[in-house]
Design a protein around this motif. Structure first.
Motif, PDB file in Angstrom:
ATOM      1  N   VAL A 222       0.858  -1.175   0.000  1.00 27.55           N
ATOM      2  CA  VAL A 222       0.000   0.000   0.000  1.00 27.55           C
ATOM      3  C   VAL A 222       0.903   1.237   0.000  1.00 27.55           C
ATOM      4  O   VAL A 222       1.926   1.273   0.691  1.00 27.55           O
ATOM      5  CB  VAL A 222      -0.900   0.010   1.249  1.00 27.55           C
ATOM      6  N   ARG A 223       0.524   2.220  -0.771  1.00 34.18           N
ATOM      7  CA  ARG A 223       1.298   3.465  -0.772  1.00 34.18           C
ATOM      8  C   ARG A 223       1.147   4.149   0.589  1.00 34.18           C
ATOM      9  O   ARG A 223       0.026   4.442   1.030  1.00 34.18           O
ATOM     10  CB  ARG A 223       0.822   4.383  -1.899  1.00 34.18           C
ATOM     11  N   ALA A 224       2.267   4.381   1.234  1.00 32.44           N
ATOM     12  CA  ALA A 224       2.250   4.898   2.603  1.00 32.44           C
ATOM     13  C   ALA A 224       1.495   6.214   2.716  1.00 32.44           C
ATOM     14  O   ALA A 224       0.824   6.472   3.727  1.00 32.44           O
ATOM     15  CB  ALA A 224       3.686   5.068   3.109  1.00 32.44           C
ATOM     16  N   GLU A 225       1.569   7.046   1.685  1.00 35.90           N
ATOM     17  CA  GLU A 225       0.923   8.360   1.754  1.00 35.90           C
ATOM     18  C   GLU A 225      -0.599   8.268   1.709  1.00 35.90           C
ATOM     19  O   GLU A 225      -1.292   9.257   1.981  1.00 35.90           O
ATOM     20  CB  GLU A 225       1.419   9.252   0.613  1.00 35.90           C
ATOM     21  N   LEU A 226      -1.130   7.081   1.363  1.00 37.98           N
ATOM     22  CA  LEU A 226      -2.584   6.921   1.273  1.00 37.98           C
ATOM     23  C   LEU A 226      -3.188   6.221   2.484  1.00 37.98           C
ATOM     24  O   LEU A 226      -4.402   6.068   2.559  1.00 37.98           O
ATOM     25  CB  LEU A 226      -2.938   6.131   0.010  1.00 37.98           C
ATOM     26  N   VAL A 227      -2.349   5.775   3.415  1.00 37.04           N
ATOM     27  CA  VAL A 227      -2.841   4.989   4.551  1.00 37.04           C
ATOM     28  C   VAL A 227      -3.879   5.765   5.365  1.00 37.04           C
ATOM     29  O   VAL A 227      -4.945   5.240   5.709  1.00 37.04           O
ATOM     30  CB  VAL A 227      -1.675   4.541   5.448  1.00 37.04           C
ATOM     31  N   LYS A 228      -3.606   7.034   5.661  1.00 34.56           N
ATOM     32  CA  LYS A 228      -4.526   7.834   6.478  1.00 34.56           C
ATOM     33  C   LYS A 228      -5.868   7.995   5.785  1.00 34.56           C
ATOM     34  O   LYS A 228      -6.928   7.889   6.416  1.00 34.56           O
ATOM     35  CB  LYS A 228      -3.914   9.196   6.782  1.00 34.56           C
ATOM     36  N   THR A 229      -5.843   8.213   4.483  1.00 36.72           N
ATOM     37  CA  THR A 229      -7.088   8.356   3.729  1.00 36.72           C
ATOM     38  C   THR A 229      -7.881   7.061   3.730  1.00 36.72           C
ATOM     39  O   THR A 229      -9.111   7.059   3.892  1.00 36.72           O
ATOM     40  CB  THR A 229      -6.777   8.770   2.281  1.00 36.72           C
ATOM     41  N   ILE A 230      -7.193   5.942   3.559  1.00 32.02           N
ATOM     42  CA  ILE A 230      -7.871   4.650   3.544  1.00 32.02           C
ATOM     43  C   ILE A 230      -8.498   4.355   4.901  1.00 32.02           C
ATOM     44  O   ILE A 230      -9.624   3.845   4.990  1.00 32.02           O
ATOM     45  CB  ILE A 230      -6.886   3.544   3.143  1.00 32.02           C
ATOM     46  N   LEU A 231      -7.791   4.681   5.966  1.00 35.26           N
ATOM     47  CA  LEU A 231      -8.326   4.441   7.305  1.00 35.26           C
ATOM     48  C   LEU A 231      -9.623   5.213   7.534  1.00 35.26           C
ATOM     49  O   LEU A 231     -10.499   4.762   8.287  1.00 35.26           O
ATOM     50  CB  LEU A 231      -7.296   4.841   8.364  1.00 35.26           C
ATOM     51  N   SER A 232      -9.758   6.361   6.908  1.00 37.84           N
ATOM     52  CA  SER A 232     -10.945   7.187   7.135  1.00 37.84           C
ATOM     53  C   SER A 232     -12.201   6.601   6.505  1.00 37.84           C
ATOM     54  O   SER A 232     -13.300   7.102   6.742  1.00 37.84           O
ATOM     55  CB  SER A 232     -10.708   8.595   6.586  1.00 37.84           C
ATOM     56  N   THR A 233     -12.062   5.554   5.700  1.00 41.62           N
ATOM     57  CA  THR A 233     -13.229   4.972   5.033  1.00 41.62           C
ATOM     58  C   THR A 233     -13.768   3.741   5.752  1.00 41.62           C
ATOM     59  O   THR A 233     -14.789   3.194   5.334  1.00 41.62           O
ATOM     60  CB  THR A 233     -12.868   4.560   3.590  1.00 41.62           C
ATOM     61  N   ARG A 234     -13.126   3.286   6.802  1.00 36.91           N
ATOM     62  CA  ARG A 234     -13.550   2.020   7.413  1.00 36.91           C
ATOM     63  C   ARG A 234     -14.470   2.229   8.605  1.00 36.91           C
ATOM     64  O   ARG A 234     -14.548   3.316   9.182  1.00 36.91           O
ATOM     65  CB  ARG A 234     -12.340   1.178   7.810  1.00 36.91           C
TER      66      ARG A 234
ATOM     67  N   ALA B  90     -21.748  -1.223  19.536  1.00 39.02           N
ATOM     68  CA  ALA B  90     -21.674   0.169  19.094  1.00 39.02           C
ATOM     69  C   ALA B  90     -20.708   0.252  17.928  1.00 39.02           C
ATOM     70  O   ALA B  90     -19.736  -0.507  17.858  1.00 39.02           O
ATOM     71  CB  ALA B  90     -21.219   1.079  20.230  1.00 39.02           C
ATOM     72  N   ALA B  91     -20.975   1.156  17.013  1.00 39.44           N
ATOM     73  CA  ALA B  91     -20.132   1.270  15.828  1.00 39.44           C
ATOM     74  C   ALA B  91     -19.925   2.722  15.451  1.00 39.44           C
ATOM     75  O   ALA B  91     -20.760   3.591  15.746  1.00 39.44           O
ATOM     76  CB  ALA B  91     -20.745   0.508  14.659  1.00 39.44           C
ATOM     77  N   ALA B  92     -18.801   2.960  14.794  1.00 36.72           N
ATOM     78  CA  ALA B  92     -18.498   4.258  14.206  1.00 36.72           C
ATOM     79  C   ALA B  92     -18.540   4.090  12.694  1.00 36.72           C
ATOM     80  O   ALA B  92     -17.804   3.287  12.136  1.00 36.72           O
ATOM     81  CB  ALA B  92     -17.121   4.743  14.654  1.00 36.72           C
ATOM     82  N   VAL B  93     -19.437   4.863  12.049  1.00 37.06           N
ATOM     83  CA  VAL B  93     -19.617   4.760  10.601  1.00 37.06           C
ATOM     84  C   VAL B  93     -19.188   6.079   9.975  1.00 37.06           C
ATOM     85  O   VAL B  93     -19.721   7.139  10.328  1.00 37.06           O
ATOM     86  CB  VAL B  93     -21.085   4.449  10.245  1.00 37.06           C
ATOM     87  N   PRO B  94     -18.230   6.058   9.042  1.00 36.19           N
ATOM     88  CA  PRO B  94     -17.774   7.315   8.444  1.00 36.19           C
ATOM     89  C   PRO B  94     -18.820   7.911   7.517  1.00 36.19           C
ATOM     90  O   PRO B  94     -19.749   7.231   7.073  1.00 36.19           O
ATOM     91  CB  PRO B  94     -16.527   6.892   7.667  1.00 36.19           C
ATOM     92  N   LYS B  95     -18.667   9.178   7.228  1.00 39.61           N
ATOM     93  CA  LYS B  95     -19.502   9.798   6.203  1.00 39.61           C
ATOM     94  C   LYS B  95     -19.227   9.126   4.867  1.00 39.61           C
ATOM     95  O   LYS B  95     -18.266   8.376   4.707  1.00 39.61           O
ATOM     96  CB  LYS B  95     -19.172  11.289   6.095  1.00 39.61           C
ATOM     97  N   ASP B  96     -20.056   9.426   3.884  1.00 40.34           N
ATOM     98  CA  ASP B  96     -19.845   8.843   2.558  1.00 40.34           C
ATOM     99  C   ASP B  96     -18.462   9.183   2.021  1.00 40.34           C
ATOM    100  O   ASP B  96     -17.850   8.406   1.293  1.00 40.34           O
ATOM    101  CB  ASP B  96     -20.910   9.344   1.586  1.00 40.34           C
ATOM    102  N   THR B  97     -17.940  10.354   2.374  1.00 40.11           N
ATOM    103  CA  THR B  97     -16.617  10.778   1.914  1.00 40.11           C
ATOM    104  C   THR B  97     -15.518  10.316   2.849  1.00 40.11           C
ATOM    105  O   THR B  97     -14.338  10.497   2.568  1.00 40.11           O
ATOM    106  CB  THR B  97     -16.554  12.310   1.791  1.00 40.11           C
ATOM    107  N   GLY B  98     -15.894   9.706   3.979  1.00 43.83           N
ATOM    108  CA  GLY B  98     -14.902   9.226   4.930  1.00 43.83           C
ATOM    109  C   GLY B  98     -14.464  10.316   5.890  1.00 43.83           C
ATOM    110  O   GLY B  98     -14.634  11.506   5.666  1.00 43.83           O
ATOM    111  N   GLY B  99     -13.874   9.910   7.016  1.00 44.89           N
ATOM    112  CA  GLY B  99     -13.277  10.851   7.941  1.00 44.89           C
ATOM    113  C   GLY B  99     -14.212  11.339   9.021  1.00 44.89           C
ATOM    114  O   GLY B  99     -15.361  10.940   9.132  1.00 44.89           O
ATOM    115  N   ASN B 100     -13.707  12.244   9.856  1.00 42.27           N
ATOM    116  CA  ASN B 100     -14.458  12.787  10.979  1.00 42.27           C
ATOM    117  C   ASN B 100     -15.445  13.846  10.481  1.00 42.27           C
ATOM    118  O   ASN B 100     -15.201  14.512   9.486  1.00 42.27           O
ATOM    119  CB  ASN B 100     -13.480  13.419  11.982  1.00 42.27           C
ATOM    120  N   PRO B 101     -16.557  14.085  11.205  1.00 44.34           N
ATOM    121  CA  PRO B 101     -16.991  13.280  12.351  1.00 44.34           C
ATOM    122  C   PRO B 101     -17.715  12.014  11.898  1.00 44.34           C
ATOM    123  O   PRO B 101     -18.344  12.002  10.858  1.00 44.34           O
ATOM    124  CB  PRO B 101     -17.932  14.223  13.085  1.00 44.34           C
TER     125      PRO B 101
END
Length: 680
Positions: free
Chosen positions: A602-614, A625-636
């Protein structure tokens, strides 16, 4: 005279070599269609994945070695036709045939034999599929493959023996036969003779962890997996075990460390090795105490565990992008026929005993690899994983479901999965028998597990009908496979059982089902506790011994713990049954092939972006209980809460929200959604 004799002996070598090359080229006619697919036709796929010219990379070197191996193998086939032609000239001197004609006769017979054998033993291969019906027709119990190969081998043997008889004469022939018989008998005796001695029982118990990929607890039945079921019935079986992440690599790193994926950094398949901070693993700790540590797995495409995780030896296919690339090109009748032999292991290491190369994969070849790699001279730590129940659930001679068994995707996938689980269970039983034969169970702690489960898209496999703001198509995709959604308990619930053998039997209480809320993170602290070894670093798991021993308050302590799990990266629009150019191009932008090591990463520079989608989940007792990202991913993130028995507990809700935010470094918005489970 000698020069003339040599010239006569090699006459026809060029013709034989050309025939061998022709066989190779004919075997690759299918590539004309493959090279036009999006996987090769779209230049962006290759350009995005490689950062340097191909021939400057380890991948390029591996491809070159593969090409040379194929050429050498097919040249050897042509040369064998020449040798048989020479023998035919000696054996049948009155036959009116030129050397080229003899070469052509043996080539046609050999090629026909290869094609029929390939269709019989490898019906999923490119040149086996069109003729698989012929390859499996039996007349009086004899298949065309057996009949033809017997005829060709017998004909060749008779020709060679007659040629030797005419060349050497009766006396020398008898002497040669006697010498050959003595040599064969001596070799057989040396290979199979056993020296009567007993393997000494080690003073410290062997520690053996045996895993079956994707095995769901509800599928570990006497009918589906009799060997695993028998093991669990004689073990301390954990009935509610979960994995912190339902993918093989993150799960196994947690199994080996007792630490959460976000503690070690092993929260994703194919991460660059230098981003993972596994610390002191269980095998590395045991090696310091005199153990030999061995890791074995029959597929390494996405689970890149190797000897660097604390092992003396890794019994695996080589890891790297070559595994993906060469799978397309290794499928020829000649290479397929030799693939599961010592010659196949030598020439084609990326395909031998590799479940990912399912067209030629023989499950027994992996068991043999393990047998060759075991050493009983010191206490053993063995971590072994069987991956047949992973997609595509097929191997060389696996059956395909009939139309009545596979009317839908769900039914067909489930049938193939059960079939693969049954075959992996046979491997599991063979390995236990192997360990017993070698004396490794005379004093052993054995842990049997699955790294995660599997979902088929059935209605009862998803906690909720829909999530707020998400389309039905998204939910449908998440319901299948593993690591796709935290709302699918079938994906993250696992098999887990502990059993002690021989001299170690007293270390564990009597076998029974144990109902505690446990995790695969608990394996390391439990084994360290059994061996009375202190942990060398903080662990996220808990020792299960208090639970096994029914110590006071143990059940309450486990019931009050919060267990975490999460989904993994799933490339948008990427479907293995339909690799479109856009999907491949999108996936290629996420991964790269390391030019030095050939590792797909995995390209290291994309890891943070990928994490925001899970998605992330916290389990407390029977509450979820679960945390569901927005359609675009990330907080909140959106907070989804399913209280036990439908009774909302504000303190529990606040505790779960806080735990999710701290564990995964996320933030919640103001939206809270209560979900009624379909499974209750």
């Amino acid at each position: 005279m000698k020069t003339a004799a040599r010239s006569s002996a090699v006459a026809g070598l060029g013709f034989a070599a050309l025939l061998g090359l022709a066989l190779l080229l004919l075997s690759y006619l299918r590539l004309a269609a493959l090279l036009k697919t999006d996987a090769f036709h779209n230049p962006k796929v290759v350009a995005e994945t490689l950062t340097e010219p191909l021939w400057h990379t380890q991948l390029g070197f591996n491809i070159l070695m593969f090409v040379l191996a194929q050429l050498a193998l097919h040249f050897a086939f042509g040369a064998s036709c020449l040798l048989l032609a020479l023998a035919s000239e000696r054996a049948w001197p009155k036959a009116k045939a030129t050397r080229r004609q003899w070469i052509l006769v043996w080539f046609v017979l050999g090629a026909l034999c290869l094609l029929i054998m390939n269709a019989s033993y490898f019906p999923r291969s490119s040149l086996g599929a069109p003729y698989k019906a012929i390859g499996h027709v039996a007349l009086f119990g004899v298949t065309p493959s057996l009949f033809l190969s017997t005829c060709v081998v017998t004909g060749a043997a008779v020709t060679i023996l007659l040629a030797l008889f005419r060349t050497l004469g009766p006396r020398r022939m008898v002497a040669l036969g006697v010498g050959a018989a003595v040599m064969v008998a001596t070799t057989g005796f040396l290979l199979h003779a056993t020296v009567p001695h007993a393997n000494p029982v080690p003073s410290r118990p062997n520690v053996i962890v045996l895993g079956i990929d994707s095995l769901r607890p509800d599928m570990a039945t006497t009918e589906n997996t009799p060997y695993m079921r028998a093991f669990l019935d004689q073990s301390l079986q954990l009935t509610d075990a979960v994995t912190p992440l339902a993918r093989t690599f993150p799960s196994w790193v947690s199994i080996l460390t007792g630490r959460h994926p976000h503690t070690t950094g092993a929260f994703m398949n194919l991460l660059p090795r230098d981003l993972i901070r596994e610390g002191s693993t269980l095998p590395s700790q045991l090696r310091e105490k005199g153990y030999r540590a061995v890791y074995a797995i029959d597929e390494t495409r996405f689970s890149n565990v190797d000897a660097s995780y604390g092992f003396d030896r890794a019994l695996t296919p080589p890891i790297g992008g070559s595994d993906f690339v060469l799978a397309w090109f290794s499928d020829t009748p000649l290479s397929n026929v030799v693939m599961n032999t010592w010659l196949g292991a030598l020439l084609f290491p990326y395909q031998y005993a590799n479940r990912a190369a399912f067209v030629t994969y023989d499950p027994d070849s992996f068991v043999k690899r393990v047998e060759r790699g075991l050493d009983t001279r010191q206490p053993l730590f063995l971590a072994l994983h069987l991956t047949l129940p992973h997609w595509p659930f097929e191997w060389a001679d696996s059956a395909l479901p009939r139309e009545d068994q596979a009317p839908t995707y769900e039914a067909g996938t489930r049938w193939k999965y059960i079939n693969a689980s049954h075959r992996a269970d046979k491997q599991f039983g063979d390995l236990l028998a192997l360990l017993e034969r070698k004396g490794l169970l005379a004093n052993a702690i054995v842990v049997a597990l699955s790294d995660h489960g599997e979902a088929f898209g059935a209605e009862d496999e998803f906690l909720t009908e829909a999530l707020p703001g998400e389309e039905e198509s998204v939910i449908s995709a998440q319901e299948k496979g593993h690591g796709t959604s935290v709302f699918s308990p079938r994906q993250y619930h696992t098999v887990l059982g502990f059993r002690a053998y021989g001299a170690a039997a007293g270390l564990l209480p009597a076998p029974r089902a144990v109902d505690g809320k446990v995790s695969l993170l608990d394996i390391v602290p439990t084994i360290l506790d059994l061996l009375k070894m202190p942990a060398t670093q903080p662990l996220d798991g808990m020792s299960l011994l208090p639970l096994f021993r029914d110590e006071p308050a143990a059940a309450e302590r486990f019931a009050d713990r919060i267990r975490f799990t999460e989904s993994e990266y799933n490339p948008g629009g990427f479907d293995t049954s339909n690799m479109t150019a856009s999907a491949l191009a999108a996936a290629a932008t996420v991964y790269r092939v390391d030019p030095r090591t050939d590792r797909l990463q995995v390209r290291a520079e994309l890891v943070k972006t990928i994490l925001s989608t899970r998605q992330y989940a916290a389990l407390l007792g029977d509450s979820f209980a679960a945390a569901v990202p927005k359609d675009t991913g990330g907080n909140p993130y959106r907070f989804v809460y399913e209280p036990a028995a439908g009774r909302v507990d504000p303190k529990e809700e606040a505790r779960l929200r806080d735990a999710l935010e701290k564990r995964f470094d996320i933030q919640f918005g103001n939206l809270t959604t209560e979900v009624k489970s379909k499974l209750q």
